[in-house]
Structure formats: C-alpha cells, structure tokens
Design a protein around this motif. Sequence first.
Motif, PDB file in Angstrom:
ATOM      1  N   VAL A 400       0.839  -1.202   0.000  1.00  0.00           N
ATOM      2  CA  VAL A 400       0.000   0.000   0.000  1.00  0.00           C
ATOM      3  C   VAL A 400       0.873   1.249   0.000  1.00  0.00           C
ATOM      4  CG1 VAL A 400      -1.695   1.334   1.306  1.00  0.00           C
ATOM      5  CG2 VAL A 400      -1.962  -1.143   1.088  1.00  0.00           C
ATOM      6  N   PHE A 401       1.960   1.223   0.791  1.00  0.00           N
ATOM      7  CA  PHE A 401       2.870   2.376   0.811  1.00  0.00           C
ATOM      8  C   PHE A 401       3.453   2.630  -0.578  1.00  0.00           C
ATOM      9  CE2 PHE A 401       7.125   4.169   1.003  1.00  0.00           C
ATOM     10  CZ  PHE A 401       6.885   5.344   1.693  1.00  0.00           C
ATOM     11  N   ASP A 402       3.878   1.575  -1.257  1.00  0.00           N
ATOM     12  CA  ASP A 402       4.425   1.748  -2.606  1.00  0.00           C
ATOM     13  C   ASP A 402       3.401   2.409  -3.522  1.00  0.00           C
ATOM     14  OD1 ASP A 402       6.806   0.604  -1.850  1.00  0.00           O
ATOM     15  OD2 ASP A 402       6.316  -1.398  -2.605  1.00  0.00           O
ATOM     16  N   ARG A 403       2.138   1.965  -3.390  1.00  0.00           N
ATOM     17  CA  ARG A 403       1.064   2.536  -4.217  1.00  0.00           C
ATOM     18  C   ARG A 403       0.810   3.999  -3.829  1.00  0.00           C
ATOM     19  NH1 ARG A 403      -0.594   2.373  -9.134  1.00  0.00           N
ATOM     20  NH2 ARG A 403      -2.860   2.589  -9.412  1.00  0.00           N
ATOM     21  N   MET A 404       0.870   4.303  -2.544  1.00  0.00           N
ATOM     22  CA  MET A 404       0.705   5.689  -2.086  1.00  0.00           C
ATOM     23  C   MET A 404       1.802   6.570  -2.676  1.00  0.00           C
ATOM     24  SD  MET A 404      -0.081   4.841   1.934  1.00  0.00           S
ATOM     25  CE  MET A 404       0.129   6.536   2.506  1.00  0.00           C
ATOM     26  N   TYR A 405       3.022   6.064  -2.676  1.00  0.00           N
ATOM     27  CA  TYR A 405       4.154   6.844  -3.190  1.00  0.00           C
ATOM     28  C   TYR A 405       4.007   7.093  -4.691  1.00  0.00           C
ATOM     29  CZ  TYR A 405       8.974   8.423  -3.736  1.00  0.00           C
ATOM     30  OH  TYR A 405      10.097   9.181  -4.008  1.00  0.00           O
ATOM     31  N   GLU A 406       3.476   6.094  -5.401  1.00  0.00           N
ATOM     32  CA  GLU A 406       3.343   6.215  -6.859  1.00  0.00           C
ATOM     33  C   GLU A 406       2.189   7.122  -7.264  1.00  0.00           C
ATOM     34  OE1 GLU A 406       2.830   2.188  -7.922  1.00  0.00           O
ATOM     35  OE2 GLU A 406       4.917   1.608  -7.486  1.00  0.00           O
ATOM     36  N   THR A 407       1.104   7.117  -6.487  1.00  0.00           N
ATOM     37  CA  THR A 407      -0.116   7.817  -6.899  1.00  0.00           C
ATOM     38  C   THR A 407      -0.460   9.030  -6.043  1.00  0.00           C
ATOM     39  OG1 THR A 407      -1.556   6.467  -5.487  1.00  0.00           O
ATOM     40  CG2 THR A 407      -1.049   5.606  -7.695  1.00  0.00           C
ATOM     41  N   GLY A 408       0.063   9.102  -4.820  1.00  0.00           N
ATOM     42  CA  GLY A 408      -0.322  10.170  -3.908  1.00  0.00           C
ATOM     43  C   GLY A 408      -1.668   9.954  -3.251  1.00  0.00           C
ATOM     44  N   LYS A 409      -2.289   8.781  -3.495  1.00  0.00           N
ATOM     45  CA  LYS A 409      -3.602   8.503  -2.917  1.00  0.00           C
ATOM     46  C   LYS A 409      -3.477   8.146  -1.443  1.00  0.00           C
ATOM     47  CE  LYS A 409      -5.751   6.723  -7.164  1.00  0.00           C
ATOM     48  NZ  LYS A 409      -6.390   5.540  -7.790  1.00  0.00           N
ATOM     49  N   PRO A 410      -4.516   8.407  -0.635  1.00  0.00           N
ATOM     50  CA  PRO A 410      -4.513   7.985   0.769  1.00  0.00           C
ATOM     51  C   PRO A 410      -4.654   6.465   0.871  1.00  0.00           C
ATOM     52  CG  PRO A 410      -6.613   8.989   0.204  1.00  0.00           C
ATOM     53  CD  PRO A 410      -5.719   9.189  -0.980  1.00  0.00           C
ATOM     54  N   PRO A 411      -4.178   5.871   1.958  1.00  0.00           N
ATOM     55  CA  PRO A 411      -4.175   4.399   2.054  1.00  0.00           C
ATOM     56  C   PRO A 411      -5.562   3.787   2.076  1.00  0.00           C
ATOM     57  CG  PRO A 411      -3.550   5.406   4.148  1.00  0.00           C
ATOM     58  CD  PRO A 411      -3.562   6.504   3.130  1.00  0.00           C
ATOM     59  N   GLY A 412      -6.512   4.447   2.771  1.00  0.00           N
ATOM     60  CA  GLY A 412      -7.860   3.881   2.842  1.00  0.00           C
ATOM     61  C   GLY A 412      -8.460   3.683   1.466  1.00  0.00           C
TER      62      GLY A 412
END
Length: 485
Positions: A400-412
């Motif tokens: 999830v962190f990797d995805r947050m870093y790539e997209t800037g989206k919140p984890p929820g």
Amino acid sequence: MQYEPVIGLEVHAQLRTRSKVFCGCSTRFGAPPNSQTCPVCLGLPGSLPVVNVQAVEMAARAGLALECRINRRSLLARKNYFYPDLPKGYQISQFEEPLAVDGRVRLLTLDGRTRGKPGTLRELSVGIIRVHLEEDAGKSIHAARQDTQVNLNRCGVPLMEIVTHPDLRSGKEASEFLDYLRRVLLFLSLCDGNMEEGSLRCDANVSVRPRGETSLGTKTEIKNLNSFRFLNKALDYEIRRQIRVLESGREVVQETRLWEEDLEVTRPMRSKEEAHDYRYFPDPDLLPVVISAERLDEIRNQMPELPGDRARRFGSQYGLDPGDALVATRTPEFAEYFEASAKSAGNPKSVLNWMVGDVTHRLRRDGRGLEDSPVKAADLGELIRLLDEGTISGKMAKGVFDRMYETGKPPGKIVREQNLAQISDRSELESVVSGILESHADAVERYRNGKRGLLGFFVGQVMRQTRGQANPKMVNQLLRRMLDR
C-alpha cells in the motif's frame, strides 16, 4: 605521557538573504561565474556599501538561540589581507564590537566514549565567544595544469561567523557540535546548511596538552572543513600528529593547515596570522549597526522552537527515548512531518521507523526531499493506524505504501480499490484452516509426528487461498490450536 586535545571551532554560515550584505546583487548559488557582481562587491573606486538589515536581524536571531548577549551597538571593520578572491584587498567584518558575545550551546549526545560511559546520554556544553557578521570572499578554482580562476559571485554574500571556546575534546565531539549547530540554523531558517556548496564551513583550532594541565598548548588551525566526516578525521589526525611531535622532543609550530582527503593527512598552508596582522580599523563608509530594544524584543518573541527543546518535548509528549527524539528532530521538515504523522497514527515509534526506513529510502532513491514526498504525513499516519488495527497486514502495508508513493492517494482509498482488507473474522478463517488441514491429511500426520517445520507450509496454503489477506497472527494461532489437538 597522556595528552588531552583542546579544540575550538570557527563556523561560517551563509545567511539566506536574497541579496548580498552590502549591495543588491543576488546570492543565488550556481549562477554563471562572475555574473552576480557590481561595483560595490568588486570594490571599485567610488562605490559605497549599504548594510542589509535582514542580515543583521538574522545574525541577531542566531545570537539569541545560542544564549548570547546581543550588543545593541556593533561596529563593522575592515580586515586587511590580499588574496585573488578578495578584490577590495580587505573584508568587511566585525572585530572589537561584534553583534553578539558570551553564549553557550547545550546539546545532548548518546556517545559517551570520550566523557562518561559508552552509550550513555550526556549533555555537551560549549561556550560561544562571539557571533559576528561579515561578507564572504570569492572562490579560487585551482584546476590541474591550468591557471587559477576566480569566481567573484560569492563576494559580499552575508556570512555569519560563530566562534566557540576551546571546550571540545575530540573530533567526534566537534562533529556532534557542528551537526547540532547546523540543526539550530535550519530550525531558524538562517542557513540552508549545505556543506557541499559551501554555505556552511568550519575552521578548527586544535592543540594538545599533558592531561591535567590547564594552560593551552600551541595550536594549529585547519581550514575549510566542509563535512562532518572531514572534521572528525582531520582533527583526529592532527591530534595524533601533534602528540608525535611532542613525544619526539620537538615543538608544535603555530600554523594554518589544510586537510588532504586523498592522503588523509593535514599539511601546512601558511604561518598562522594574528589579529594584528589584519590591521583592523572601523570601516569609514559604514555607520555603527544599532538594534533598538523594541526590535530586539520582536526578534526574541518570534523565535521558533529549537531542536533541543523540540527533542525534549517529543520525549515527554510522544514517549520517544532520547536517541529517537534526536533522530526525529534532525531537520525542521523531518520534525514537522513526524509530528503530523504521529498525531494521525497514534503510534509515534512506528511512525519514526517508517520515516527512517521506507520513506527516507524512497525519497533518497529518487533524489527528493521530504517536502516533496508524494506521501502526506497524515496519510502515513493513517497507513500505520490501518496496520495497527489489523485492517491490513505488514506485507500489505508495504504494498500500500508503494502505491501511495506512486499515486499520492490515501491508504484507505487504495485498500478499498484493491480489496486489500485483511481477513480477521475468526469463523471465516477457521473454515479456511479446517479445509486446508482436511486436504493435506498426510502433512498433518507428519507434523504431529514431529515435523514442526511444516507449520510454514500450512500458513502458506492459507495465504494462497485467501490471496494473502488472512491475518497472519490469527492464522498461526488457529493452525497451532487445530494441529496440536
């Protein structure tokens, strides 16, 4: 004979003003050589300097942070010497009446090898003799097999010099002090602290004396140390060199030396100057610098929370041990990000671990600063909260962190979009585990006959069937209970 090193530092910090200290030229780093100059900073006949008020007030802020007494009236003087990067033939500085005097820095350090027990927390107290304002010189470029070139863009950049008492006793202590002083300047927004670009530089005065003596030995000065590592190594080498000189029956010569990084030695540069060699006298073109009592009170009231105070608050408010509190306050950006994330997560220690680990690693890999992080502080806190609540597993959190870093989206949002919520329903997991054990009866028999390593096999089967969403802790508990019947 046992010897004691005695070390004092002269730290030069470029102030973060947009224009130079006595003219309107830009201070921007990296401009084409000699493109940011004018008659004033070139010292052309008839040009007259005017003091940059912002530089004076910034130096006063530093003086207050270092517990100095601020002189409401100080003098600007001419320090006369001749060098290619000083076109006027003198540097405008302060001598007899500096801006601030008689201060003290108190910093916490975890390394007790030189004073106290190893690994214990101790306070290192370093006296400040003076803080004064001056102008920087240009830069001489000594290229191999070429004539020396001079870039005068740096001439006149506002420079603050901080001079310590000889209170330091090793290269390690000196580098710790400089690191803390750099953090103070960063928290005050006075200097960018970039040692590679030369905006923070250090000269070190070092001597040795028989342990127990109170009089000072003959000192040498090591010039232009632009990293904590160089400062540490240069001082340790020079201490050893001076001890060898004394033990051989010779005398230490007072001189200025340079650090040769390739050879890891100091070498003589020139004989050491005394104050009278510079023929200081008040600059006839500049009036005394006067700070009103009202303005000094305004500056004092606008002082931010300093790194030492913030580290102590982080210890009491967030339960961080002293070492973690020092890490959390290494830069103002790091401290602000930590605090915002800790408030969101409710788990300060986990926040710091993520920041030191995954966050720092990704940003460093991409050449980014924390202020440019795609992962917002509050979002990192939310990620940790989802992990602590059992909504996602540790392995999921990394993804999830990797995805947050790539997209800037919140984890929820990422967890909902990818249906990543961890399965923690006991009855649902019991059903999955029962089915796995029934379909692998032979493996169950071997486990019960002593092949305990098969537990990992069963965990893997459960994870495969649940697409990695089963709560690992609960899966292990259920497997052990059902297998050990």
